[in-house]
Design a protein around this motif. Structure first.
Motif, mmCIF file in Angstrom:
data_model
loop_
_atom_site.group_PDB
_atom_site.id
_atom_site.type_symbol
_atom_site.label_atom_id
_atom_site.label_comp_id
_atom_site.label_asym_id
_atom_site.label_seq_id
_atom_site.Cartn_x
_atom_site.Cartn_y
_atom_site.Cartn_z
ATOM 1 N N VAL A 19 -31.388 6.162 33.816
ATOM 2 C CA VAL A 19 -30.214 7.012 33.662
ATOM 3 C C VAL A 19 -30.661 8.269 32.930
ATOM 4 O O VAL A 19 -31.245 8.178 31.844
ATOM 5 C CB VAL A 19 -29.128 6.266 32.848
ATOM 6 C CG1 VAL A 19 -27.901 7.150 32.659
ATOM 7 C CG2 VAL A 19 -28.759 4.967 33.541
ATOM 8 N N PRO A 20 -30.417 9.468 33.476
ATOM 9 C CA PRO A 20 -30.977 10.683 32.884
ATOM 10 C C PRO A 20 -30.241 11.160 31.630
ATOM 11 O O PRO A 20 -30.732 12.008 30.908
ATOM 12 C CB PRO A 20 -30.850 11.716 34.019
ATOM 13 C CG PRO A 20 -29.719 11.242 34.866
ATOM 14 C CD PRO A 20 -29.698 9.750 34.752
ATOM 15 N N HIS A 21 -29.068 10.637 31.365
ATOM 16 C CA HIS A 21 -28.268 11.078 30.234
ATOM 17 C C HIS A 21 -28.939 10.678 28.911
ATOM 18 O O HIS A 21 -29.321 9.519 28.746
ATOM 19 C CB HIS A 21 -26.887 10.425 30.343
ATOM 20 C CG HIS A 21 -25.854 11.072 29.486
ATOM 21 N ND1 HIS A 21 -25.857 10.971 28.128
ATOM 22 C CD2 HIS A 21 -24.769 11.825 29.813
ATOM 23 C CE1 HIS A 21 -24.818 11.630 27.647
ATOM 24 N NE2 HIS A 21 -24.134 12.159 28.669
ATOM 25 N N PRO A 22 -29.066 11.626 27.955
ATOM 26 C CA PRO A 22 -29.801 11.317 26.715
ATOM 27 C C PRO A 22 -29.202 10.150 25.922
ATOM 28 O O PRO A 22 -29.938 9.424 25.249
ATOM 29 C CB PRO A 22 -29.729 12.624 25.915
ATOM 30 C CG PRO A 22 -28.724 13.487 26.599
ATOM 31 C CD PRO A 22 -28.645 13.048 28.019
ATOM 32 N N ASP A 23 -27.882 9.947 26.000
ATOM 33 C CA ASP A 23 -27.284 8.845 25.249
ATOM 34 C C ASP A 23 -27.621 7.485 25.838
ATOM 35 O O ASP A 23 -27.295 6.451 25.253
ATOM 36 C CB ASP A 23 -25.748 8.980 25.234
ATOM 37 C CG ASP A 23 -25.305 10.225 24.491
ATOM 38 O OD1 ASP A 23 -26.199 10.898 23.928
ATOM 39 O OD2 ASP A 23 -24.101 10.512 24.487
ATOM 40 N N TYR A 24 -28.173 7.459 27.048
ATOM 41 C CA TYR A 24 -28.402 6.183 27.741
ATOM 42 C C TYR A 24 -29.865 6.042 28.147
ATOM 43 O O TYR A 24 -30.184 5.496 29.197
ATOM 44 C CB TYR A 24 -27.491 6.086 28.976
ATOM 45 C CG TYR A 24 -26.021 6.141 28.611
ATOM 46 C CD1 TYR A 24 -25.314 4.958 28.378
ATOM 47 C CD2 TYR A 24 -25.351 7.352 28.503
ATOM 48 C CE1 TYR A 24 -23.975 5.004 28.022
ATOM 49 C CE2 TYR A 24 -24.021 7.405 28.153
ATOM 50 C CZ TYR A 24 -23.332 6.232 27.902
ATOM 51 O OH TYR A 24 -22.011 6.268 27.555
ATOM 52 N N LYS A 25 -30.730 6.537 27.272
ATOM 53 C CA LYS A 25 -32.152 6.608 27.603
ATOM 54 C C LYS A 25 -32.763 5.268 28.007
ATOM 55 O O LYS A 25 -33.610 5.188 28.864
ATOM 56 C CB LYS A 25 -32.915 7.161 26.402
ATOM 57 C CG LYS A 25 -33.013 8.661 26.409
ATOM 58 C CD LYS A 25 -34.137 9.114 25.504
ATOM 59 C CE LYS A 25 -33.962 8.572 24.119
ATOM 60 N NZ LYS A 25 -33.893 9.534 23.021
ATOM 61 N N GLU A 26 -32.314 4.199 27.330
ATOM 62 C CA GLU A 26 -32.938 2.896 27.536
ATOM 63 C C GLU A 26 -32.402 2.173 28.775
ATOM 64 O O GLU A 26 -32.785 1.054 29.039
ATOM 65 C CB GLU A 26 -32.688 2.005 26.304
ATOM 66 C CG GLU A 26 -33.296 2.539 25.042
ATOM 67 C CD GLU A 26 -34.815 2.501 25.101
ATOM 68 O OE1 GLU A 26 -35.348 1.388 25.228
ATOM 69 O OE2 GLU A 26 -35.462 3.574 25.044
#
Lengths: 922, 173
Positions: free
Chosen positions: A503-510
């Motif tokens: 997922v490219p969104h920074p809040d969902y890096k993992e």
């Protein structure tokens, strides 16, 4: 004597009339439809006449006959003939037409069903000089036929056309008072309406030709009426021969949409990579799509067929752990297995790719951002199990525990295998990490959801146009409708996994994308791996028609969820126009099961020694269209031997052989007479049916058209006997030439229509006949035209047989090898515990009556198999002896029998004995 | 198919002069061309006619009751047995098996035309049965074996092996 009748049962009409007319004294009793009067019949039937001897008559016609017989009117050839016609021809039509009238109010269709039998009756009656069917007085034949027709003909709104003689006769029988009172008693003045509840309980009767799942191919080949104009036109088209039909050049990759062409994009559901596909998977997706793709190419459509393996997700991670490999290695390994299986099945993809590619990441992330920007994603916190030992959140399949509903100790994180209920992983009692067996803790984790309710309106609007304009199978429409009816809820698109598209969104890096969001994007990315101009297919709904092939469990993702992603992304994506979903294929009355080793899996099919084309044929022959179907070895052998060998192969081979044997390999001159023209018209009609059906992706039905063509051809050869005529005078020899010439041209057409179904066979027919390059395309263009593509003088090649017989022994051996052994026993053991399969297994078998029950070391399963083998081998030996076969041949089989018997003893936990005397006397 | 059956019946009845047959329609209904009357159509009709011609009326039943029972099974043969689906086959065999529980022949204790035509019609089904299935339909198998060994009946059909002793334990039906 006693007569049992049912309320509103049309069959009671005739027996009540016959009873009163015969003057026989008999008590009548009204019973319910479902009441069982005859003890030995499984399905209750009415009327029933209990004879003085106590025997039951359950056939209404026999009851009538009996009543007339005891009153002194014996059966004659003439009455027998009418009764037989009524039972075999009239009754099925009447039942179907009554159902149409009383249950659906379709009087026009009902009249069409009755047209044939009524005009036959009209003809027969107008030739007779007597007032009634067989005589000047009413006979049993009149009563029986009148009663069958009464509910229809007494309905003034039912218009069967002009039937003077029938009407006259009908009125005369109506005026018999016994008939009037019977009619009043059964119909109570309400006409066919009174029969409604009876008719609802009868199985719906279809027209015999299409839609009937019946196995009897002979019944399907009903004669079709051809008008003289049709026949003349077909003969005209045939004789014009092959005109200059531009030969289309080879397929050039990459195939791209073209202006002014029919641009068809075909996808087959992406098979999940972690397992070997079984026959059900193959027929459900790739094979069905392949037939349609091959057909489309023959029709000259500009067509792209893509597929690939779906590789991300927990199941792959699990499999990797099991086999001690990395997920990537697992995918590489299984991708190759899949590709080689489909290659063996001759699946002609334009491109077979995979989902673990850079394009996948780019396209999935692009769609994600577009959805995000447009506000179609929601954020929510989810409680999840986390294993501190493994340092990660546990996806559903990574956790096991006790089911909160039924207390089954090994319930999975998403579903309990015992009670089948869906579970939320945090509800599990005593959860355990599947990897390290530690107890996980509950932690909350943030996830993203696709806001389906917000997209619902757009979706419905699109669905309305797509389902109205395109071909959606009935099950696809139903499943989609029921999803919408239940209301859409937001769906989570992210997961705490490693093996997936990040997922490219920074809040969902993992996190990675959930497979259901990710996998259908595979269609786009696989196309992108095929050509960098992939957007010309996928962002081009104006020019492209999209067909999705899948099994029914996949429908919601293709009709609701994925379209929502694409609609929300607002990037002019191509959405599905035609959604083709199959039902399930079972294996010999049970399910395919990898773990139990039941069923045939893709990689094993080629080990059977049965050619790929025969597999394709049989799978397509029982393609689960409309309802589930089942693979059966015996049936496969039967279809191979009866349809391929005796029907199709026999015809093509004979046609070719006549040309080479009688005419030195040159197609003879053809002077068409009426018989020839009729055959040409019949074959042409089947060809047009074939095209209409395949245009609607009715693959199985189209295959039946092919078999009908060769059936017509066989009859034609049989009737005209060219092998005899060739030895006759000049005229006869000329006739033999025409018949041979027309036949070999039908064979050439068969090669064309077979191509989508059996490509190798098609190719070998074409090379045997040296068929012109453009012949297939020419005959399959437009509405279809049967053309003389092998004109007089055309030289054919060497003719050889196309199919081989499948022997019983071979099939039995395969059945044993692939499990599904003795399905009756298995189902008895699984489904009806009252049949106590346990007791059965522990009993000694009767073939070895003096043996003691199986001891502890015995293997009852093996013993059961061996018992069957011994019996079979015994039969073989006896058959050989009966045929007075050679001693040595018998000796070999006897030795095998003794060996089997020894094995059986061992399996039963006994020491083998020398052959006992009694075995001789079997 | 029906024509071969009629030829076998003729031979059984000892009819000397060969009759001429043709077929009608897609279902191949047999038609008997008759010199001294109109043509007869339909398997059962023709079979009954042949029996009468051979002066063997007892094969159609001795009294009204028996005649009706014979007709009933003849009709059963052509309406239910012919062209039945796989599922229907099971029901047909099950019902027939129960019916034959206390009977030697279809019409009770005497051999009739019903036995002959049912035998011809059911042969292709019995051939396909596994030994175990034959044991499930024990009474049908017994009756079938009996008829196929009845002198002069079998003609065009291959014999089917029916085991006299049971191989499988009972309790399945």
């Amino acid at each position: 004597m006693k007569l049992f009748i049912g309320e509103g049962n049309p069959h009671c009409l005739k027996v009540l009339a016959a009873l009163e007319l015969s003057g026989v004294r008999c008590e009548t009793q009204l019973v319910k439809h479902e009441e069982k009067v005859v003890p030995y019949l499984t399905h209750p039937v009415l009327p029933i006449l209990q004879l003085p001897s106590g025997q039951h008559l359950f056939s209404p016609n026999s009851i009538c006959q009996y009543l007339f017989d005891v009153s002194g009117q014996k059966a004659t050839d003439a009455t027998n003939q009418w009764l037989e016609w009524e039972a075999t021809n009239l009754q099925p039509a009447v039942l179907q037409s009554l159902q149409l009238v009383a249950l659906q109010g379709k009087r026009v269709e009902a009249a069409a069903v009755m047209k044939e039998p009524l005009s036959w009756l009209e003809q027969s009656l107008s030739k007779r000089k007597t007032s009634f069917l067989t005589d000047e007085v009413v006979s049993v034949a009149d009563v029986v036929l009148w009663a069958a027709l009464y509910p229809l003909l007494s309905d003034s709104a039912f218009e069967p056309g002009d039937l003077q003689a029938v009407r006259g006769w009908f009125e005369r029988v109506c005026s018999v008072s016994a008939c009037q009172s019977a009619a009043l008693r059964v119909l109570q003045g309400k006409g066919a309406e009174a029969l409604k509840s009876f008719l609802q309980k009868q199985p719906v009767t279809h027209t015999p030709r299409r839609d009937s799942p019946s196995n009897s191919t002979e019944a399907e080949d009903s004669e079709r009426e051809l008008s003289p104009e049709e026949i003349e036109e077909a003969a005209q088209v045939y004789s014009e021969g092959l005109k200059d039909f531009t030969v289309v050049t080879e397929r050039k990759h990459p195939v791209l949409p073209q202006e002014g062409k029919r641009n068809v994009l075909i996808t087959s559901a992406l098979p999940y990579v972690n397992n070997v596909p079984h026959l059900g998977n193959i027929i459900g997706c790739v094979l069905s799509a392949d037939v349609f793709a091959r057909y489309g190419r023959l029709r000259g459509w500009n067509l792209l067929y893509i597929c690939g393996t779906d590789e991300y997700g927990t199941a792959t991670e699990n499999k990797a752990r099991e086999e001690g490999l990395t997920p990537q290695q697992i995918c590489d390994k299984y991708h190759c297995i899949h590709a080689s299986i489909y290659q063996w099945f001759q699946i002609d993809f334009d491109f077979f790719g995979r989902t673990t590619t850079q394009h996948q990441t780019e396209i999935a992330q692009d769609i994600f951002w577009r959805l995000h920007e447009r506000g179609f994603l929601l954020e929510d916190t989810v409680e999840q199990l986390r294993c501190e030992g493994c340092q990660r959140f546990l996806a559903d399949r990574f956790v096991e525990g006790e089911c909160p509903h039924c207390r089954f100790p090994e319930a999975r994180g998403d579903q309990c295998d015992k009670c089948g209920r869906l579970i939320n992983a945090v509800e599990l009692k005593n959860p355990q990490c599947k990897v390290c067996k530690e107890t996980p803790v509950i932690r909350s984790s943030k996830h993203l959801f696709l806001n389906l309710p917000k997209l619902e309106q757009d979706l419905e609007q699109w669905l309305q146009t797509s389902t109205a304009a395109g071909d959606w199978t009935t099950n696809a429409r139903h499943i989609t409708r029921s999803w919408l009816r239940d209301g859409l809820k937001p769906r989570c698109i992210t997961r705490d996994l490693k093996w997936g598209t990040p997922v490219p969104h920074p809040d969902y890096k993992e996190k990675v994308f959930y497979v259901w969001f990710d996998a259908p994007i595979g269609y786009l990315s696989i196309t992108a791996n095929y050509t960098d101009q992939w957007e010309r297919w996928w962002k081009n709904p104006q020019q492209v028609e999209l067909y999705n092939f899948m099994a029914k469990d996949n429908v919601p993702f293709h009709s609701v969820v994925f379209p929502c992603s694409l609609l929300g992304a607002q990037d002019n994506y191509t959405l599905v126009n035609n959604l083709i979903a199959t039902e399930y294929l079972n294996y010999e009355d049970t399910k395919f099961s990898k773990s139990r080793g039941v069923g045939v899996f893709g990689d094993m099919a080629k080990d059977t020694g049965i050619p790929s084309d025969v597999w394709r044929f049989y799978l397509l022959y029982l393609r689960p269209e409309g309802q589930d179907s089942a693979f059966s070895w015996t049936d496969m052998a039967l279809k191979n031997n009866s349809e391929l060998l005796n029907n199709l192969g026999n015809f093509i081979n004979r046609a070719g052989m006549f040309v080479s044997k009688f005419f030195d390999g040159c197609v003879p001159e053809m002077l068409l007479n009426d018989d020839d023209k009729r055959l040409i018209a019949q074959v042409c009609w089947e060809l047009k049916q074939y095209i209409q059906l395949l245009d609607k992706v009715r693959i199985r039905d189209a295959l039946k058209c092919i078999l009908n063509m060769s059936r017509h051809g066989n009859q034609y050869i049989q009737l005209n006997e060219p092998w005899k005529k060739i030895k006759g005078g000049a005229e006869d020899r000329c006739r033999a030439g025409t018949v041979t010439g027309v036949s070999v041209n039908v064979a050439c057409l068969l090669a064309a229509v077979l191509e989508p179904f059996m490509p190798t066979v098609s190719l070998s027919i074409r090379s045997q006949l040296q068929a012109p390059e453009s012949s297939s395309r020419a005959m399959l263009s437009g509405p279809g035209a049967f053309i003389c593509t092998l004109p007089a003088g055309h030289r054919i090649g060497t003719v050889s047989p196309l199919f081989q017989k499948l022997e019983n022994e071979q099939i039995e051996a395969l059945r044993k090898r692939f499990g599904g052994l003795q399905p009756e026993e298995e189902s008895a053991g699984l489904k009806t515990p009252s049949n106590s399969s346990v007791a059965v297994e522990s009993k000694p078998n009767a073939g070895a009556a003096q043996h003691t029950p199986a001891s502890v070391t015995a293997d009852p399963e093996r013993a059961k198999q061996l018992t069957a083998l011994v019996a079979e081998q015994g039969e073989k030996v006896r058959a050989l002896k009966a045929q007075k076969a050679e001693k040595s041949a018998i000796g070999v089989e006897v030795a095998k029998l003794l060996d089997l018997k020894n094995q059986l003893c061992l399996a039963e936990g006994k020491t083998p004995e020398p052959p006992a005397q009694k075995t001789k006397k079997k | 198919m029906a024509l071969r059956e009629l030829n076998s019946l003729e031979r059984f009845l000892g009819l000397k002069k060969a009759n001429k047959y043709s077929t009608q329609g897609g279902k191949k209904v047999p038609v008997l061309q008759n010199n001294n009357g109109p043509a007869l159509t339909g398997l059962v009709t023709i079979a009954c006619h042949l029996v009468k011609e051979a002066k063997r009326p007892e094969l159609l039943g001795d009294d009204a009751e028996q005649r009706a029972v014979v007709q009933q099974w003849l009709e059963h043969r052509i309406t239910k047995l012919d062209n039945c689906s796989k599922e229907e086959v099971k029901v047909i065999l099950k019902d027939l098996n129960r019916y034959l529980e206390d009977k030697v022949y279809l019409a009770g204790n005497v051999f009739t035309l019903a036995d002959i035509l049912m035998y011809y019609g059911i042969h292709h089904i019995i051939v396909e049965l596994a030994i175990q299935e034959k044991e499930c339909y024990l009474n049908v198998s017994r009756w079938f074996d009996h008829i196929q060994h009845y002198p002069g009946i079998r003609h065009h059909l291959p014999p089917v092996v029916v085991l006299r002793n049971r191989v499988y334990p009972s309790g399945h039906h």
